[in-house]
Design an enzyme around this catalytic site. Structure first.
Site, PDB file in Angstrom:
ATOM      1  N   GLU A 138      -1.499  10.631  40.751  1.00  0.00           N
ATOM      2  CA  GLU A 138      -2.132  11.795  41.370  1.00  0.00           C
ATOM      3  C   GLU A 138      -2.394  12.936  40.393  1.00  0.00           C
ATOM      4  OE1 GLU A 138       0.191  14.063  44.319  1.00  0.00           O
ATOM      5  OE2 GLU A 138       1.760  12.575  43.996  1.00  0.00           O
ATOM      6  N   SER A 195       2.947  21.578  42.117  1.00  0.00           N
ATOM      7  CA  SER A 195       3.093  21.012  40.779  1.00  0.00           C
ATOM      8  C   SER A 195       2.316  21.876  39.800  1.00  0.00           C
ATOM      9  CB  SER A 195       2.556  19.575  40.717  1.00  0.00           C
ATOM     10  OG  SER A 195       3.456  18.670  41.307  1.00  0.00           O
TER      11      SER A 195
END
EC number: 2.7.1.33
Length: 370
Positions: A138, A195
């Protein structure tokens, strides 16, 4: 930027990013179909293309973000339009069943997908839809999708923007930003969690850190505190609230600024700190609680991002992810916080296709397995 490949994947072309809260879908609609191709095209492929491009809503929860559609771009040597669709992850089984009903597996047996759900729902795709998932990392997809979208023209508009005069609400305005030379860049991806990546080139990037306090935390806490039913409802409540009714500020403790350490009186000293007092709990509104939750989560993300930017020696910070969808409030808070606490050294940047970069990165991975 044109992406070409000698061996083109067969249609339809999809990229999926299956997140913890939302599924994001990128769909390439070819507009250069020849008469011969049209004659040979099977009905199921025509049906899928017509269904996706002629609707803006799918069922009760699926949405095509028409304003984000990219028109007449070139991908793998074909001209077409790029569409962006989202729906709640909890409705994914319905999506898979729809694909089965439209005989999707007779056209494609493998889907390009990223996100945690590509692992979690792999069995459902196989057993319900007779489809296999080509799973892609991802963070790789996020970076590749972001750089690709930034490289193509957003129908003549700027993809990247910032907020000028972020510290003055009456003068604060959205302004285009030229990201033609993007490196180095700190990417803060705010989904259910957060993130943070340091990107030095298209092939040189790393995950610096992250935090579990993200968009999922905001909606989860708001649901508990206010009884709201959706992200949009939570934001609507927050827009009408006053976070200082719930938060304890520096001035509440010091009577003004804490000058020795440069802390202004308006800064939050303790998120929800006023809620330890019975009289404050009795007067605070649900809207105040929603606003305080939004400010708490946003301030924390901004604080972590600022520390990462300083440590990595990067002065441009781009915030992406579906937490920012229709969430101008948080974007302006982030813009102001980064500018104020860095004394103007850091700039908060934002992108129009904020939540779809993972899905686009998955789409770009198509030729790797076709």
């Amino acid at each position: 930027m044109k992406i070409k490949d000698a061996k083109k994947p067969s249609f339809p072309w999809f990229g999926m990013d299956i997140g913890g809260t939302l599924v994001k879908l990128s769909y390439f609609e070819p507009i250069d179909i020849t008469a011969e191709e049209e004659q040979e095209e099977v009905e199921s492929l025509k049906s899928i293309r017509k269904y996706l491009t002629s609707n803006v809503a799918y069922g009760s929860t699926g949405i095509r973000d028409v304003h984000l559609e990219l028109k007449d771009l070139t991908l793998f040597g074909r001209r077409g339009n790029l569409h962006f669709i989202r729906f709640p992850t909890q409705d994914l089984p319905t999506f898979i069943q729809m694909g089965r009903d439209k005989n999707f597996s007779t056209l494609q047996t493998v889907l390009s997908a990223t996100g945690g759900g590509a692992y979690k729902f792999e069995k459902d795709f196989r057993t319900i839809g007779n489809l296999h998932l080509h799973k892609l990392d991802e963070l790789d997809c996020l970076v590749k999708g972001l750089l690709y979208i930034d490289s193509v023209s957003f129908n003549g508009q700027a993809e990247c923007y910032y907020f000028a005069n972020a510290s003055e609400p009456e003068r604060c305005q959205k302004m285009p930003f030229n990201l033609d030379d993007p490196y180095p860049l700190l990417v803060v991806n705010i989904g259910s969690g957060v993130s943070i990546l340091a990107v030095h080139s298209k092939d040189n990037y790393k995950r610096v850190t992250g935090t579990s306090l993200g968009g999922g935390t905001f909606l989860g806490l708001c649901s508990l505190l206010t009884g709201c039913e959706s992200f949009e409802e939570a934001l609507e409540m927050a827009s009408k609230g006053d976070s200082t009714q719930a938060d304890r500020l520096v001035r509440d403790i010091y009577g003004g600024d804490y000058e020795r350490f440069g802390l202004p009186g308006w800064a939050v000293a303790s998120s929800f700190g006023n809620m330890i007092y019975k009289e404050k709990r009795e007067t605070v509104s649900k809207e105040d609680l929603a606003r305080a939750t939004l400010v708490t989560i946003t301030n924390n993300i901004g604080s972590v991002a600022r520390m990462c930017a300083v440590n990595e020696k990067i002065n441009r910070v781009v915030f992406v992810g579906n937490f920012l969808r229709v969430n101008t409030l948080s974007m302006k808070l982030l813009a102001y916080a980064l500018d104020y606490w860095s004394k103007g050294q850091l700039k908060a940047l934002f992108l129009e296709h904020e939540g779809y970069f993972g899905a686009v990165g998955a789409l770009l991975g198509l030729p790797n397995f076709s």
